[in-house]
Scaffold this motif. Sequence first.
Motif, PDB file in Angstrom:
ATOM      1  N   ASP A 187      -7.525 -10.023  -0.029  1.00 34.00           N
ATOM      2  CA  ASP A 187      -6.137  -9.900  -0.466  1.00 34.00           C
ATOM      3  C   ASP A 187      -5.603  -8.526  -0.062  1.00 34.00           C
ATOM      4  O   ASP A 187      -6.365  -7.550   0.014  1.00 34.00           O
ATOM      5  N   ILE A 188      -4.293  -8.443   0.184  1.00 27.89           N
ATOM      6  CA  ILE A 188      -3.687  -7.157   0.520  1.00 27.89           C
ATOM      7  C   ILE A 188      -3.446  -6.315  -0.724  1.00 27.89           C
ATOM      8  O   ILE A 188      -3.738  -5.120  -0.749  1.00 27.89           O
ATOM      9  N   ARG A 189      -2.946  -6.957  -1.769  1.00 35.06           N
ATOM     10  CA  ARG A 189      -2.487  -6.226  -2.942  1.00 35.06           C
ATOM     11  C   ARG A 189      -3.533  -6.200  -4.054  1.00 35.06           C
ATOM     12  O   ARG A 189      -4.049  -7.227  -4.468  1.00 35.06           O
ATOM     13  N   PHE A 190      -3.853  -4.996  -4.514  1.00 36.87           N
ATOM     14  CA  PHE A 190      -4.705  -4.799  -5.680  1.00 36.87           C
ATOM     15  C   PHE A 190      -4.030  -3.759  -6.558  1.00 36.87           C
ATOM     16  O   PHE A 190      -3.634  -2.691  -6.072  1.00 36.87           O
ATOM     17  N   GLN A 191      -3.866  -4.085  -7.830  1.00 39.59           N
ATOM     18  CA  GLN A 191      -3.246  -3.164  -8.793  1.00 39.59           C
ATOM     19  C   GLN A 191      -1.860  -2.708  -8.318  1.00 39.59           C
ATOM     20  O   GLN A 191      -1.469  -1.557  -8.497  1.00 39.59           O
ATOM     21  N   GLY A 192      -1.146  -3.646  -7.676  1.00 35.06           N
ATOM     22  CA  GLY A 192       0.213  -3.348  -7.258  1.00 35.06           C
ATOM     23  C   GLY A 192       0.337  -2.486  -6.021  1.00 35.06           C
ATOM     24  O   GLY A 192       1.432  -2.048  -5.662  1.00 35.06           O
ATOM     25  N   GLN A 193      -0.768  -2.219  -5.321  1.00 32.50           N
ATOM     26  CA  GLN A 193      -0.751  -1.377  -4.130  1.00 32.50           C
ATOM     27  C   GLN A 193      -1.465  -2.085  -2.978  1.00 32.50           C
ATOM     28  O   GLN A 193      -2.256  -2.997  -3.192  1.00 32.50           O
ATOM     29  N   ASN A 194      -1.185  -1.626  -1.754  1.00 25.74           N
ATOM     30  CA  ASN A 194      -1.821  -2.217  -0.581  1.00 25.74           C
ATOM     31  C   ASN A 194      -3.237  -1.666  -0.377  1.00 25.74           C
ATOM     32  O   ASN A 194      -3.583  -1.147   0.683  1.00 25.74           O
ATOM     33  N   LEU A 195      -4.057  -1.776  -1.383  1.00 28.21           N
ATOM     34  CA  LEU A 195      -5.403  -1.207  -1.327  1.00 28.21           C
ATOM     35  C   LEU A 195      -6.323  -1.960  -0.373  1.00 28.21           C
ATOM     36  O   LEU A 195      -7.239  -1.378   0.208  1.00 28.21           O
ATOM     37  N   GLY A 196      -6.073  -3.252  -0.215  1.00 32.36           N
ATOM     38  CA  GLY A 196      -6.930  -4.059   0.649  1.00 32.36           C
ATOM     39  C   GLY A 196      -6.907  -3.586   2.095  1.00 32.36           C
ATOM     40  O   GLY A 196      -7.948  -3.491   2.749  1.00 32.36           O
ATOM     41  N   ILE A 197      -5.714  -3.269   2.596  1.00 43.50           N
ATOM     42  CA  ILE A 197      -5.578  -2.813   3.976  1.00 43.50           C
ATOM     43  C   ILE A 197      -6.278  -1.478   4.170  1.00 43.50           C
ATOM     44  O   ILE A 197      -7.007  -1.269   5.156  1.00 43.50           O
ATOM     45  N   GLU A 198      -6.064  -0.545   3.253  1.00 43.29           N
ATOM     46  CA  GLU A 198      -6.695   0.774   3.373  1.00 43.29           C
ATOM     47  C   GLU A 198      -8.214   0.660   3.333  1.00 43.29           C
ATOM     48  O   GLU A 198      -8.922   1.341   4.079  1.00 43.29           O
ATOM     49  N   TRP A 199      -8.717  -0.212   2.465  1.00 45.24           N
ATOM     50  CA  TRP A 199     -10.162  -0.423   2.348  1.00 45.24           C
ATOM     51  C   TRP A 199     -10.718  -0.985   3.659  1.00 45.24           C
ATOM     52  O   TRP A 199     -11.749  -0.521   4.161  1.00 45.24           O
ATOM     53  N   ALA A 200     -10.003  -1.970   4.235  1.00 48.95           N
ATOM     54  CA  ALA A 200     -10.458  -2.589   5.481  1.00 48.95           C
ATOM     55  C   ALA A 200     -10.410  -1.601   6.636  1.00 48.95           C
ATOM     56  O   ALA A 200     -11.294  -1.599   7.507  1.00 48.95           O
ATOM     57  N   LYS A 201      -9.398  -0.741   6.680  1.00 46.88           N
ATOM     58  CA  LYS A 201      -9.304   0.278   7.736  1.00 46.88           C
ATOM     59  C   LYS A 201     -10.491   1.228   7.678  1.00 46.88           C
ATOM     60  O   LYS A 201     -11.010   1.663   8.723  1.00 46.88           O
ATOM     61  N   GLN A 202     -10.938   1.556   6.472  1.00 46.63           N
ATOM     62  CA  GLN A 202     -12.104   2.424   6.333  1.00 46.63           C
ATOM     63  C   GLN A 202     -13.358   1.749   6.890  1.00 46.63           C
ATOM     64  O   GLN A 202     -14.206   2.404   7.505  1.00 46.63           O
ATOM     65  N   LEU A 203     -13.471   0.430   6.690  1.00 47.12           N
ATOM     66  CA  LEU A 203     -14.602  -0.313   7.266  1.00 47.12           C
ATOM     67  C   LEU A 203     -14.596  -0.185   8.781  1.00 47.12           C
ATOM     68  O   LEU A 203     -15.629   0.073   9.406  1.00 47.12           O
ATOM     69  N   ARG A 204     -13.426  -0.393   9.377  1.00 48.05           N
ATOM     70  CA  ARG A 204     -13.322  -0.353  10.836  1.00 48.05           C
ATOM     71  C   ARG A 204     -13.628   1.047  11.372  1.00 48.05           C
ATOM     72  O   ARG A 204     -14.291   1.202  12.400  1.00 48.05           O
ATOM     73  N   MET A 205     -13.145   2.060  10.690  1.00 47.75           N
ATOM     74  CA  MET A 205     -13.399   3.428  11.131  1.00 47.75           C
ATOM     75  C   MET A 205     -14.884   3.756  11.088  1.00 47.75           C
ATOM     76  O   MET A 205     -15.382   4.586  11.857  1.00 47.75           O
ATOM     77  N   ALA A 206     -15.608   3.070  10.200  1.00 45.45           N
ATOM     78  CA  ALA A 206     -17.054   3.279  10.087  1.00 45.45           C
ATOM     79  C   ALA A 206     -17.835   2.407  11.073  1.00 45.45           C
ATOM     80  O   ALA A 206     -19.058   2.413  11.088  1.00 45.45           O
ATOM     81  N   GLY A 207     -17.112   1.632  11.900  1.00 45.35           N
ATOM     82  CA  GLY A 207     -17.769   0.788  12.896  1.00 45.35           C
ATOM     83  C   GLY A 207     -18.223  -0.551  12.370  1.00 45.35           C
ATOM     84  O   GLY A 207     -19.003  -1.246  13.023  1.00 45.35           O
ATOM     85  N   ASP A 208     -17.736  -0.952  11.190  1.00 50.70           N
ATOM     86  CA  ASP A 208     -18.119  -2.232  10.585  1.00 50.70           C
ATOM     87  C   ASP A 208     -17.344  -3.366  11.246  1.00 50.70           C
ATOM     88  O   ASP A 208     -16.114  -3.355  11.275  1.00 50.70           O
ATOM     89  N   ASN A 209     -18.065  -4.377  11.770  1.00 50.22           N
ATOM     90  CA  ASN A 209     -17.427  -5.485  12.483  1.00 50.22           C
ATOM     91  C   ASN A 209     -17.353  -6.769  11.669  1.00 50.22           C
ATOM     92  O   ASN A 209     -17.100  -7.843  12.222  1.00 50.22           O
ATOM     93  N   THR A 210     -17.561  -6.680  10.361  1.00 54.41           N
ATOM     94  CA  THR A 210     -17.463  -7.876   9.523  1.00 54.41           C
ATOM     95  C   THR A 210     -16.111  -8.547   9.732  1.00 54.41           C
ATOM     96  O   THR A 210     -15.069  -7.879   9.780  1.00 54.41           O
ATOM     97  N   LEU A 211     -16.104  -9.862   9.889  1.00 57.17           N
ATOM     98  CA  LEU A 211     -14.844 -10.583  10.093  1.00 57.17           C
ATOM     99  C   LEU A 211     -14.001 -10.517   8.822  1.00 57.17           C
ATOM    100  O   LEU A 211     -14.504 -10.760   7.726  1.00 57.17           O
TER     101      LEU A 211
END
Length: 235
Positions: free
Chosen positions: A55-79
């Motif tokens: 989901d994009i929205r957690f606790q009224g904020q776009n936390l999902g996108i920020e969390w996923a971006k951190q995965l990508r920056m760490a080289g995580d390729n999970t779909l």
Amino acid sequence: MHVAICDDDLIFIKDLKEKIIAYSIRHNKEIFISEFTTLDDAAFPHDNFDVIFLDIRFQGQNLGIEWAKQLRMAGDNTLIVICSSLHNQIIHGYEAEPIRFLLKPVSASDLSSVLDACYLKLNFQGEKIIIKSNFNDVFIQISKIFYIESISRQRNIVLSTGQAVPTYEPLQKLYAKLNSDRFQFTHKCYVVQLSKVDRIEQNFVFLTNGKQIPLARNLSAGFKKSMIRFMEGRA
């Protein structure tokens, strides 16, 4: 396949889980499903999964996108499959490099298309090429390649782990071993994997690991067209 549903809406989780189970029965696939209502790393071991429905929205904020971006920056390729009920929020999801988007409420046909794409992608991620490196045969997982650079007579295959695998095989020969829909020349000395591209600025391509790759003027238009085709194929 191991799937995680991460959403703070329990009703949505229940509905999506039922539809995934129905797909698994219909296609005779073994799918293990875990449910999470938080992005807290302690509660959500993301590295155990093949696909994350996020989901994009957690606790009224776009936390999902920020969390996923951190995965990508760490080289995580999970779909990652981005789920949202808001059309105007979907566009922000591209920053997380998702394989697909799902608009809530999710239909069975849309979910089926997404899961088909995930299985195809996972098969690709398992693909490897074999190269000669230091007189040894080395197998490299294609999905982990960020870019290949040519320096003098040596080529370096740079992976998501940060490792650079040296080889004296010609760059054109290495390119021929890869899928041209996913890899492109940016310069006579560089080949990049399109899924690793973060942005294009003037005469440079910036990758998701922060690396800046030169973009030759004579290859710029073709590279941008390839990038658009690649993104349209994932949307």
